[in-house]
Enzyme design. Structure first.
Site, PDB file in Angstrom:
ATOM      1  N   HIS A  49       0.826  -1.207   0.000  1.00  0.00           N
ATOM      2  CA  HIS A  49       0.000   0.000   0.000  1.00  0.00           C
ATOM      3  C   HIS A  49       0.861   1.258   0.000  1.00  0.00           C
ATOM      4  O   HIS A  49       0.427   2.319  -0.436  1.00  0.00           O
ATOM      5  CB  HIS A  49      -0.902   0.046   1.234  1.00  0.00           C
ATOM      6  CG  HIS A  49      -1.857  -1.095   1.337  1.00  0.00           C
ATOM      7  ND1 HIS A  49      -2.762  -1.388   0.341  1.00  0.00           N
ATOM      8  CD2 HIS A  49      -2.057  -2.016   2.307  1.00  0.00           C
ATOM      9  CE1 HIS A  49      -3.482  -2.436   0.708  1.00  0.00           C
ATOM     10  NE2 HIS A  49      -3.070  -2.843   1.884  1.00  0.00           N
ATOM     11  N   HIS A  84       5.520   7.521   5.850  1.00  0.00           N
ATOM     12  CA  HIS A  84       5.288   6.799   4.590  1.00  0.00           C
ATOM     13  C   HIS A  84       4.826   7.797   3.538  1.00  0.00           C
ATOM     14  O   HIS A  84       4.607   8.975   3.838  1.00  0.00           O
ATOM     15  CB  HIS A  84       4.258   5.688   4.813  1.00  0.00           C
ATOM     16  CG  HIS A  84       2.944   6.224   5.274  1.00  0.00           C
ATOM     17  ND1 HIS A  84       2.593   6.291   6.600  1.00  0.00           N
ATOM     18  CD2 HIS A  84       1.910   6.779   4.585  1.00  0.00           C
ATOM     19  CE1 HIS A  84       1.403   6.833   6.704  1.00  0.00           C
ATOM     20  NE2 HIS A  84       0.959   7.156   5.497  1.00  0.00           N
ATOM     21  N   HIS A 122       2.637   8.855  -0.262  1.00  0.00           N
ATOM     22  CA  HIS A 122       1.511   8.672  -1.183  1.00  0.00           C
ATOM     23  C   HIS A 122       1.805   9.434  -2.479  1.00  0.00           C
ATOM     24  O   HIS A 122       2.258  10.578  -2.427  1.00  0.00           O
ATOM     25  CB  HIS A 122       0.225   9.243  -0.594  1.00  0.00           C
ATOM     26  CG  HIS A 122      -0.204   8.578   0.674  1.00  0.00           C
ATOM     27  ND1 HIS A 122      -1.019   7.477   0.696  1.00  0.00           N
ATOM     28  CD2 HIS A 122       0.078   8.854   1.970  1.00  0.00           C
ATOM     29  CE1 HIS A 122      -1.243   7.108   1.954  1.00  0.00           C
ATOM     30  NE2 HIS A 122      -0.576   7.930   2.755  1.00  0.00           N
ATOM     31  N   HIS A 132       3.533  11.282   5.111  1.00  0.00           N
ATOM     32  CA  HIS A 132       2.773  11.323   6.363  1.00  0.00           C
ATOM     33  C   HIS A 132       3.643  10.839   7.509  1.00  0.00           C
ATOM     34  O   HIS A 132       4.102   9.686   7.500  1.00  0.00           O
ATOM     35  CB  HIS A 132       1.526  10.431   6.259  1.00  0.00           C
ATOM     36  CG  HIS A 132       0.469  10.975   5.363  1.00  0.00           C
ATOM     37  ND1 HIS A 132      -0.512  10.194   4.790  1.00  0.00           N
ATOM     38  CD2 HIS A 132       0.244  12.254   4.957  1.00  0.00           C
ATOM     39  CE1 HIS A 132      -1.309  10.974   4.059  1.00  0.00           C
ATOM     40  NE2 HIS A 132      -0.862  12.214   4.127  1.00  0.00           N
ATOM     41  N   THR A 185      -6.169   7.611   6.487  1.00  0.00           N
ATOM     42  CA  THR A 185      -6.607   7.622   5.074  1.00  0.00           C
ATOM     43  C   THR A 185      -6.662   6.216   4.505  1.00  0.00           C
ATOM     44  O   THR A 185      -6.938   6.039   3.322  1.00  0.00           O
ATOM     45  CB  THR A 185      -5.676   8.489   4.194  1.00  0.00           C
ATOM     46  OG1 THR A 185      -4.394   7.859   4.132  1.00  0.00           O
ATOM     47  CG2 THR A 185      -5.551   9.894   4.735  1.00  0.00           C
ATOM     48  N   THR A 186      -6.360   5.222   5.330  1.00  0.00           N
ATOM     49  CA  THR A 186      -6.465   3.814   4.914  1.00  0.00           C
ATOM     50  C   THR A 186      -7.363   3.097   5.919  1.00  0.00           C
ATOM     51  O   THR A 186      -7.489   3.550   7.066  1.00  0.00           O
ATOM     52  CB  THR A 186      -5.078   3.140   4.898  1.00  0.00           C
ATOM     53  OG1 THR A 186      -4.475   3.281   6.197  1.00  0.00           O
ATOM     54  CG2 THR A 186      -4.175   3.751   3.845  1.00  0.00           C
TER      55      THR A 186
HETATM   56 ZN   LIG Z   1      -0.676   8.120   4.756  1.00  0.00          ZN
END
Ligand SMILES: [Zn+2]
Length: 244
Positions: A84, A109, A111, A128, A195-196
């Site tokens: 992810h 991490h 995005h 993030h 957000t996940t």
């Molecule tokens: Zn994130």
């Protein structure tokens, strides 16, 4: 792309990496994509909540926001690819004081493209920085990357890029996550969620106003490893305000 079902474990109880802990297979597109997350398992019910992230940061309300006091030390211990995102696990001992409470950096991490937008502007990459206090309350600080010159801090991390899902590479505890921040720590603040999945709400969000740079090659390297966009679509602000 099939992923195994991971044992049930609630993020907020554990305060470890949330991106690897979920109860059902989810993805960024197709049947298990963002529009269906809440129907995959009751554990993801929050994904249809009214205080979800990401958002388009706009309609700012002036507020007396205190400067964030970052007390980060070197602490990169591992870089991993969980399918992810690409995530850097961070040693204990780095924190930021928010609302007179100490939040410890757990991991950061990436995005691509950005999840949040600022005044309708999407960025090619967003980092993030995930923090938790002693009670498991979460605070995420977001940094936007703009395409431009090469980012030296990112270059050090990318030299250990875990190219396949499941890859974990030990790091040498020599990098300071603050090297990925803009010099100016002015920020926007709002209340949101992960957000996940499980999309848990009650997350304090801080988005740095100033972006930093990453080269086109650095952005492409991340996108290539992911093989798909890993941004959740924008969520409605509803009754929330964004403070600046
Ligand atoms: Zn994130």
């Amino acid at each position: 792309m099939k992923k195994s079902i991971v044992a049930m474990s609630l993020l907020l109880a554990s305060s470890v990496s949330y991106a690897t802990e979920h109860t059902a297979h989810w993805s960024y597109s197709g049947e298990n994509g963002p529009g269906n997350w809440a129907s995959l398992t009751p554990d993801f019910d929050a994904c249809t909540g009214k205080n979800q992230t990401p958002v388009n940061l706009t309609g700012f309300i002036k507020a007396d926001l205190k400067p964030l006091k970052f007390n980060y030390k070197v602490g990169d211990s591992q870089i991993l690819n969980n399918g992810h995102t690409v995530q850097v696990v961070y040693d204990a001992g780095s924190d930021v004081v928010i609302d007179d409470d100490k939040f410890t950096l757990k991991q950061f991490h990436f995005h691509a493209p950005s999840e949040n937008e600022i005044k309708g502007v999407s960025y090619p990459l967003e980092a993030h920085f995930v923090h938790a206090d002693k009670d498991g309350n979460l605070a995420v600080v977001a940094v936007m990357f703009k395409e431009g010159k090469e980012n030296p801090a990112l270059a050090k991390l990318w030299s250990h890029m875990p190219s396949k899902e499941g890859d974990k590479i030990a790091l040498s505890h020599t990098d300071n996550a603050l090297d990925l921040f803009p010099q100016n720590h002015a920020y926007y603040r709002f209340n949101g969620s992960l957000t996940t999945p499980p999309c848990s709400e009650g997350v304090r969000w801080f988005v740095m106003k100033k972006p930093v740079f990453a080269s086109k090659a650095q952005i492409e390297a991340f996108k290539h490893v992911m093989g798909h966009p890993n941004n959740r679509p924008l969520q409605q602000l509803n009754a929330r305000v964004v403070m600046e």
